[in-house]
Design a protein around this motif. Structure first.
Motif, short mmCIF file in Angstrom:
data_model
loop_
_atom_site.label_atom_id
_atom_site.label_comp_id
_atom_site.label_asym_id
_atom_site.label_seq_id
_atom_site.Cartn_x
_atom_site.Cartn_y
_atom_site.Cartn_z
N ILE A 139 -2.54 12.74 0.39
CA ILE A 139 -2.78 11.85 -0.74
C ILE A 139 -2.83 10.43 -0.18
O ILE A 139 -1.91 9.99 0.50
CB ILE A 139 -1.64 11.96 -1.77
CG1 ILE A 139 -1.50 13.40 -2.26
CG2 ILE A 139 -1.87 11.01 -2.93
CD1 ILE A 139 -0.21 13.67 -3.01
N VAL A 140 -3.89 9.72 -0.46
CA VAL A 140 -4.06 8.38 0.13
C VAL A 140 -3.49 7.33 -0.81
O VAL A 140 -4.06 7.02 -1.85
CB VAL A 140 -5.53 8.09 0.44
CG1 VAL A 140 -5.68 6.71 1.06
CG2 VAL A 140 -6.10 9.15 1.39
N SER A 141 -2.35 6.79 -0.42
CA SER A 141 -1.69 5.71 -1.15
C SER A 141 -1.26 4.67 -0.14
O SER A 141 -1.40 4.85 1.07
CB SER A 141 -0.48 6.23 -1.93
OG SER A 141 0.50 6.73 -1.03
N THR A 142 -0.72 3.57 -0.63
CA THR A 142 -0.17 2.55 0.27
C THR A 142 1.22 2.15 -0.19
O THR A 142 1.52 2.15 -1.39
CB THR A 142 -1.09 1.31 0.35
OG1 THR A 142 -0.55 0.39 1.33
CG2 THR A 142 -1.19 0.60 -0.98
N TYR A 143 2.06 1.85 0.77
CA TYR A 143 3.43 1.39 0.53
C TYR A 143 3.49 -0.10 0.83
O TYR A 143 3.07 -0.54 1.91
CB TYR A 143 4.37 2.19 1.44
CG TYR A 143 5.74 1.59 1.67
CD1 TYR A 143 6.82 1.99 0.88
CD2 TYR A 143 5.97 0.68 2.69
CE1 TYR A 143 8.09 1.48 1.10
CE2 TYR A 143 7.24 0.16 2.92
CZ TYR A 143 8.29 0.56 2.12
OH TYR A 143 9.54 0.05 2.35
N LEU A 144 4.00 -0.88 -0.12
CA LEU A 144 4.13 -2.32 0.10
C LEU A 144 5.58 -2.76 0.27
O LEU A 144 5.83 -3.91 0.63
CB LEU A 144 3.49 -3.10 -1.05
CG LEU A 144 1.98 -2.88 -1.26
CD1 LEU A 144 1.48 -3.74 -2.42
CD2 LEU A 144 1.20 -3.18 0.01
N GLY A 145 6.51 -1.86 0.01
CA GLY A 145 7.92 -2.21 0.12
C GLY A 145 8.44 -2.87 -1.14
O GLY A 145 7.68 -3.44 -1.94
N THR A 146 9.75 -2.79 -1.36
CA THR A 146 10.33 -3.31 -2.59
C THR A 146 10.18 -4.82 -2.72
O THR A 146 9.98 -5.35 -3.81
CB THR A 146 11.81 -2.93 -2.67
OG1 THR A 146 12.48 -3.37 -1.47
CG2 THR A 146 11.99 -1.42 -2.78
N ASP A 147 10.26 -5.53 -1.61
CA ASP A 147 10.19 -6.99 -1.62
C ASP A 147 8.82 -7.49 -2.08
O ASP A 147 8.70 -8.24 -3.07
CB ASP A 147 10.52 -7.52 -0.23
CG ASP A 147 10.67 -9.03 -0.19
OD1 ASP A 147 11.11 -9.60 -1.21
OD2 ASP A 147 10.34 -9.64 0.85
N LEU A 148 7.76 -7.06 -1.38
CA LEU A 148 6.41 -7.50 -1.74
C LEU A 148 5.99 -6.92 -3.09
O LEU A 148 5.32 -7.59 -3.89
CB LEU A 148 5.42 -7.09 -0.65
CG LEU A 148 3.96 -7.45 -0.87
CD1 LEU A 148 3.78 -8.94 -1.16
CD2 LEU A 148 3.11 -7.04 0.34
N THR A 149 6.36 -5.67 -3.37
CA THR A 149 6.00 -5.05 -4.64
C THR A 149 6.62 -5.81 -5.81
O THR A 149 5.95 -6.08 -6.82
CB THR A 149 6.45 -3.58 -4.68
OG1 THR A 149 5.82 -2.87 -3.61
CG2 THR A 149 6.09 -2.92 -6.00
N ALA A 150 7.90 -6.16 -5.67
CA ALA A 150 8.58 -6.92 -6.73
C ALA A 150 7.89 -8.26 -6.97
O ALA A 150 7.71 -8.70 -8.11
CB ALA A 150 10.04 -7.13 -6.38
N HIS A 151 7.49 -8.92 -5.87
CA HIS A 151 6.78 -10.20 -6.00
C HIS A 151 5.48 -10.02 -6.77
O HIS A 151 5.18 -10.79 -7.71
CB HIS A 151 6.49 -10.78 -4.62
CG HIS A 151 5.37 -11.77 -4.62
ND1 HIS A 151 5.49 -13.03 -5.19
CD2 HIS A 151 4.08 -11.67 -4.16
CE1 HIS A 151 4.34 -13.67 -5.07
NE2 HIS A 151 3.47 -12.88 -4.45
N LEU A 152 4.69 -9.00 -6.40
CA LEU A 152 3.39 -8.80 -7.05
C LEU A 152 3.54 -8.39 -8.51
O LEU A 152 2.74 -8.80 -9.36
CB LEU A 152 2.58 -7.75 -6.28
CG LEU A 152 2.12 -8.17 -4.88
CD1 LEU A 152 1.47 -7.00 -4.15
CD2 LEU A 152 1.15 -9.36 -4.94
N GLU A 153 4.56 -7.60 -8.80
CA GLU A 153 4.78 -7.20 -10.20
C GLU A 153 5.14 -8.42 -11.06
O GLU A 153 4.68 -8.55 -12.20
CB GLU A 153 5.87 -6.13 -10.26
CG GLU A 153 5.41 -4.78 -9.74
CD GLU A 153 6.52 -3.75 -9.70
OE1 GLU A 153 6.20 -2.54 -9.66
OE2 GLU A 153 7.71 -4.14 -9.70
#
Length: 431
Positions: A139-153
């Motif tokens: 399954i092709v997905s990407t992981y951005l990590g909690t730090d960067l993901t929280a920022h983008l959200e």
């Protein structure tokens, strides 16, 4: 390798017995691909000098961790600015929207062209390891990590555009060594394409692969995403509006959880993320209308070139399976059956297993279309040959050890227990 200009820094043991990992230093992609191939050839040739074999196959031993390549990929400017390094981008541009634009574009590329990323890792042996304990799923997905993901959200909800990577203190647990600073994020080992701070790491690549196509795909889909972003910018849209549009549309491809969990495939399907379990079906996407348009618009490859590469992948796939199937038939008929018969055991199941492999291989030979040949070859490899292998394993378990005609897993994997006082391997001489 070093005298030839290939700097290899780390080399350490891996999970499986006699398994090692080593890595060249970062460099320009064309040079690194050439050096990677040189290292593979040198490793095989040097191993042979010492009566050993360096196995580049993805899954040489069933039930034991296989092997892959971690394709660490980043982008840089001509004056040395790493586009995936938030601190460098913020300093170079003075614009907090720039790093968001880069990440949003790459996320959109992964979501749009996950089929091509899956195609790029479709080595004949990779289906055996994808989704296993040492490789991410298909399954092709990407992981951005909690730090960067929280920022983008927060950013998508109207939050601040500026992103500063966090750090943490890591203790070694040794009193004489002071804690040291490390990035707050670690790459997710269950993700096929995690962000690692200053680069993305394509973790699903097969160990036997030439990574030229892998990097061609990554560069092309990212170039298209940047071109699309540029067009939107030149049409009058603001960077923030473009970033918001891209993230809201494509953020579904971001997954920071456990890629090995039973729930993830079902969740991925609900999200509409690319999932192609079969390497052969992934290869077939090379010349799809979407992908032909991509490569032609970016002036990388024509439709004719893509169709040719697709066909070569099919031929390579069923050619590899053919060699493995013929080897299996010979091993059963010429070695295992006589050994089991000499032990006074019934050989009918073994004979029948060899025939099923022969019959399925004949079906491959009789098919005229290369794609259909590859489909049948995949069934032969992942179904028929696996069933035949189970029969052979049962025979090995019952056959007296002194009559078994080939090296066992123990003898192959734990060579140090099969050596004399001078380090010479002794047990292999009887086979």
């Amino acid at each position: 390798c070093s005298p030839l200009g290939t700097p290899l820094r780390p080399r350490h043991r891996e999970v499986a017995p006699n398994q090692y990992e080593f890595a060249p230093m970062f460099g320009y992609v064309t040079s690194q691909i050439d050096q990677n191939l040189m290292v593979m050839q040198i490793a095989e040739e040097v191993a042979a000098r010492y009566n050993l074999a360096c196995l580049m196959q993805e899954k040489p031993f069933q039930g034991i961790n296989g092997s892959g390549k971690h394709n660490n990929w980043s982008l840089g400017t001509s004056d040395g600015v790493n586009l995936l390094n938030a601190v460098q981008i913020n300093k170079a541009t003075g614009n907090p929207e720039a790093f968001n634009a880069i990440i949003a574009s790459i996320v959109s590329a992964v979501d749009t062209h996950g089929d091509l990323m899956r195609m790029a890792i479709s080595a004949p042996g990779n289906d055996f390891r994808l989704g296993a304990c040492e490789a991410p799923p298909a399954i092709v997905s990407t992981y951005l990590g909690t730090d960067l993901t929280a920022h983008l959200e927060k950013y998508m909800k109207g939050g601040d555009a500026g992103y500063t990577p966090q750090v943490q203190m890591l203790s070694s647990g040794i009193a004489n060594i002071a804690p040291f600073e490390v990035p707050a994020e670690d790459r997710n080992r269950t993700s096929p394409f995690p962000y690692g701070g200053h680069r993305f790491e394509f973790r699903a690549v097969g160990s036997s692969q030439n990574v030229s196509m892998v990097n061609t795909v990554l560069n092309t889909i990212t170039a298209e995403a940047f071109a699309s972003y540029s067009s939107a910018l030149e049409s009058g849209k603001s960077p923030k509006d473009i970033n918001m549009d891209l993230l809201n549309k494509h953020f579904k491809v971001v997954f920071n959880g456990n890629g090995y969990s039973e729930e993830w495939p079902e969740e991925a399907t609900k999200r509409g993320i690319w999932r192609i379990d079969s390497a052969v079906e992934a290869m077939k996407t090379t010349s799809s209308d979407k992908n032909v348009k991509l490569f032609e618009n970016m002036k990388v490859m024509s439709k004719t070139e893509l169709e040719a590469r697709e066909n070569i992948m099919f031929v390579h796939y069923y050619g590899m399976v053919e060699m493995e199937a013929l080897s299996m038939i010979d091993m059963i008929v010429q070695q295992i059956v006589p050994a089991v018969a000499s032990a006074g055991m019934d050989t009918s199941a073994l004979t029948a297993a060899a025939k099923t492999v022969q019959d399925k291989l004949a079906a491959v030979h009789h098919e005229g279309d290369d794609y259909k040949k590859a489909v049948i070859a995949r069934e032969l490899r992942l179904e028929v040959m696996m069933e035949a292998r189970d029969v052979c394993d049962a025979a090995e378990a019952a056959c007296p050890a002194h009559l078994w005609p080939m090296a066992t897993y123990k003898e192959l994997l734990f060579l140090d227990s099969q050596q004399d006082g001078n380090g010479n391997t002794t047990v292999m001489g009887q086979y």
